[in-house]
Design a protein around this motif. Structure first.
Motif, mmCIF file in Angstrom:
data_model
loop_
_atom_site.group_PDB
_atom_site.id
_atom_site.type_symbol
_atom_site.label_atom_id
_atom_site.label_comp_id
_atom_site.label_asym_id
_atom_site.label_seq_id
_atom_site.Cartn_x
_atom_site.Cartn_y
_atom_site.Cartn_z
ATOM 1 N N VAL A 37 0.852 -1.199 0.000
ATOM 2 C CA VAL A 37 0.000 0.000 0.000
ATOM 3 C C VAL A 37 0.882 1.242 0.000
ATOM 4 N N GLU A 38 0.575 2.174 -0.885
ATOM 5 C CA GLU A 38 1.315 3.430 -0.931
ATOM 6 C C GLU A 38 0.520 4.517 -0.224
ATOM 7 N N VAL A 39 1.187 5.264 0.632
ATOM 8 C CA VAL A 39 0.587 6.397 1.332
ATOM 9 C C VAL A 39 1.234 7.665 0.788
ATOM 10 N N THR A 40 0.405 8.647 0.403
ATOM 11 C CA THR A 40 0.924 9.863 -0.221
ATOM 12 C C THR A 40 0.356 11.104 0.479
ATOM 13 N N GLY A 41 0.749 12.266 -0.037
ATOM 14 C CA GLY A 41 0.180 13.525 0.435
ATOM 15 C C GLY A 41 0.664 13.948 1.805
ATOM 16 N N GLU A 42 -0.167 14.767 2.479
ATOM 17 C CA GLU A 42 0.204 15.331 3.773
ATOM 18 C C GLU A 42 0.442 14.254 4.827
ATOM 19 N N GLU A 43 -0.339 13.178 4.757
ATOM 20 C CA GLU A 43 -0.169 12.094 5.733
ATOM 21 C C GLU A 43 1.233 11.505 5.635
ATOM 22 N N ALA A 44 1.689 11.276 4.405
ATOM 23 C CA ALA A 44 3.027 10.716 4.205
ATOM 24 C C ALA A 44 4.105 11.731 4.558
ATOM 25 N N HIS A 45 3.891 12.983 4.174
ATOM 26 C CA HIS A 45 4.882 14.024 4.463
ATOM 27 C C HIS A 45 5.109 14.156 5.965
ATOM 28 N N HIS A 46 4.039 14.162 6.729
ATOM 29 C CA HIS A 46 4.167 14.284 8.187
ATOM 30 C C HIS A 46 4.900 13.079 8.759
ATOM 31 N N ALA A 47 4.555 11.883 8.265
ATOM 32 C CA ALA A 47 5.182 10.665 8.790
ATOM 33 C C ALA A 47 6.676 10.622 8.496
ATOM 34 N N VAL A 48 7.050 10.976 7.264
ATOM 35 C CA VAL A 48 8.453 10.838 6.848
ATOM 36 C C VAL A 48 9.300 12.012 7.308
ATOM 37 N N VAL A 49 8.812 13.240 7.112
ATOM 38 C CA VAL A 49 9.616 14.426 7.395
ATOM 39 C C VAL A 49 9.559 14.822 8.867
ATOM 40 N N THR B 142 -8.221 -2.132 9.358
ATOM 41 C CA THR B 142 -6.882 -1.759 9.818
ATOM 42 C C THR B 142 -5.852 -2.744 9.283
ATOM 43 N N LEU B 143 -4.767 -2.208 8.765
ATOM 44 C CA LEU B 143 -3.655 -2.998 8.238
ATOM 45 C C LEU B 143 -2.472 -2.857 9.180
ATOM 46 N N THR B 144 -1.829 -3.968 9.476
ATOM 47 C CA THR B 144 -0.575 -3.956 10.215
ATOM 48 C C THR B 144 0.520 -4.413 9.267
ATOM 49 N N GLY B 145 1.616 -3.652 9.193
ATOM 50 C CA GLY B 145 2.659 -4.020 8.237
ATOM 51 C C GLY B 145 3.984 -3.340 8.515
ATOM 52 N N THR B 146 4.873 -3.453 7.556
ATOM 53 C CA THR B 146 6.228 -2.927 7.683
ATOM 54 C C THR B 146 6.518 -1.972 6.533
ATOM 55 N N VAL B 147 7.149 -0.845 6.856
ATOM 56 C CA VAL B 147 7.500 0.144 5.838
ATOM 57 C C VAL B 147 8.583 -0.424 4.929
ATOM 58 N N GLU B 148 8.343 -0.352 3.617
ATOM 59 C CA GLU B 148 9.330 -0.831 2.646
ATOM 60 C C GLU B 148 10.209 0.292 2.122
ATOM 61 N N GLN B 149 9.586 1.391 1.676
ATOM 62 C CA GLN B 149 10.340 2.501 1.099
ATOM 63 C C GLN B 149 9.728 3.816 1.548
ATOM 64 N N THR B 150 10.545 4.877 1.576
ATOM 65 C CA THR B 150 10.052 6.206 1.911
ATOM 66 C C THR B 150 10.642 7.237 0.958
ATOM 67 N N SER B 151 9.869 8.295 0.727
ATOM 68 C CA SER B 151 10.361 9.493 0.053
ATOM 69 C C SER B 151 9.752 10.674 0.801
ATOM 70 N N LYS B 152 9.995 11.911 0.340
ATOM 71 C CA LYS B 152 9.523 13.063 1.105
ATOM 72 C C LYS B 152 8.005 13.144 1.189
ATOM 73 N N ARG B 153 7.312 12.643 0.195
ATOM 74 C CA ARG B 153 5.850 12.761 0.210
ATOM 75 C C ARG B 153 5.150 11.431 -0.032
ATOM 76 N N SER B 154 5.822 10.328 0.230
ATOM 77 C CA SER B 154 5.161 9.030 0.093
ATOM 78 C C SER B 154 5.949 7.961 0.839
ATOM 79 N N PHE B 155 5.268 6.887 1.163
ATOM 80 C CA PHE B 155 5.932 5.689 1.668
ATOM 81 C C PHE B 155 5.060 4.486 1.346
ATOM 82 N N THR B 156 5.682 3.317 1.279
ATOM 83 C CA THR B 156 4.944 2.089 0.988
ATOM 84 C C THR B 156 5.032 1.144 2.173
#
Length: 248
Positions: A20-32, A51-65
């Motif tokens: 699952v890819e998370v983008t936008g403000e939600e991802a920006h807050h989480a990563v930055v 609800t999904l339980t999982g592990t972060v695979e990749q991150t960028s400034k405005r997204s993570f998977t």
């Protein structure tokens, strides 16, 4: 400690093994801001019970998977509690929304009571409503809620009357009421409880009359007079403490 919870618009069709890819403000807050890293465990929710339980695979400034390890569906809380909150002044509105969300209220309805000092009109109404919605979403994540509260548009008194008529149990907080908060029967709990919290100046006589005519009961919390931003929290807590939601 429970893993951090993040919100995504939809988890439809997601199952264990999905990415699952998370983008936008939600991802920006989480990563930055929170400095989310690959390999970290977290939870994602759509705020609608999945609800999904999982592990972060990749991150960028405005997204993570996230690689999903498990996906769980939680039933809607029962009984469901709606609080109709008269508009408080200043930032007390966001305070009320925050604490009501944290304790599990399912719907928080802003109400334009005749004695409310705060007034939502035009652009201010849109901004204030958006702020209440954002406050509820952030508080729901902090509280690890699977079902996020609904925050509908500003209600007028006639709309509150209609909500009262539809509710299984409707209560109006009134410092002049004789009846205390009711004792809920464990074997016969209402499906929906609606609680009306008036403004600092109290609910007007014509509003009270319309509410009671629609089937609401006026009740008091005690001899103390609470602010509108905390009265809902106290009453909702007292009601929820009588239900399996809090008794486990």
């Amino acid at each position: 400690m429970t893993s951090h919870l993040h919100w995504v618009p939809s988890l439809d069709g997601v199952r264990a093994g999905s990415v699952v890819e998370v983008t936008g403000e939600e991802a920006h807050h989480a990563v930055v801001v929170r400095r989310l890293k690959a390999g970290e465990e977290l939870m994602l929710t759509d705020g609608l019970g999945t609800t999904l339980t999982g592990t972060v695979e990749q991150t960028s400034k405005r997204s993570f998977t996230v690689l999903a390890e498990s996906v769980e569906t939680t039933p809607r809380p029962d009984p469901e509690l709606t609080v109709v909150q008269a508009l408080p002044k200043g930032e007390r509105g966001e305070l009320a929304v925050e604490v009501l969300t944290e304790i599990g209220v399912g719907r928080i309805v802003p109400w334009a009571a005749s004695r409310s000092v705060a007034v939502w009109r035009g652009e201010r109404a849109a901004k204030s409503h958006a702020k209440w919605q954002a406050t509820a979403r952030e508080a729901a994540k902090q509280a690890r809620r699977r079902w996020f509260p609904q925050v509908p548009a500003l209600a007028q008194t006639d709309e509150v009357v209609a909500m009262i008529a539809d509710a299984d149990l409707a209560l109006v907080l009134d410092e002049d009421a004789v009846e205390p908060l009711p004792t809920l029967s464990a074997g016969d709990l209402p499906g929906e409880i609606l609680l009306v919290v008036g403004p600092e100046g109290g609910i007007a006589d014509d509003e009270l009359a319309a509410f009671t005519a629609a089937g609401a009961r006026t009740v008091r919390l005690g001899s103390e007079v609470l602010r509108t931003s905390t009265a809902g929290l106290a009453a909702a807590s007292a009601l929820l403490a009588q239900t399996p939601r809090w008794r486990g």
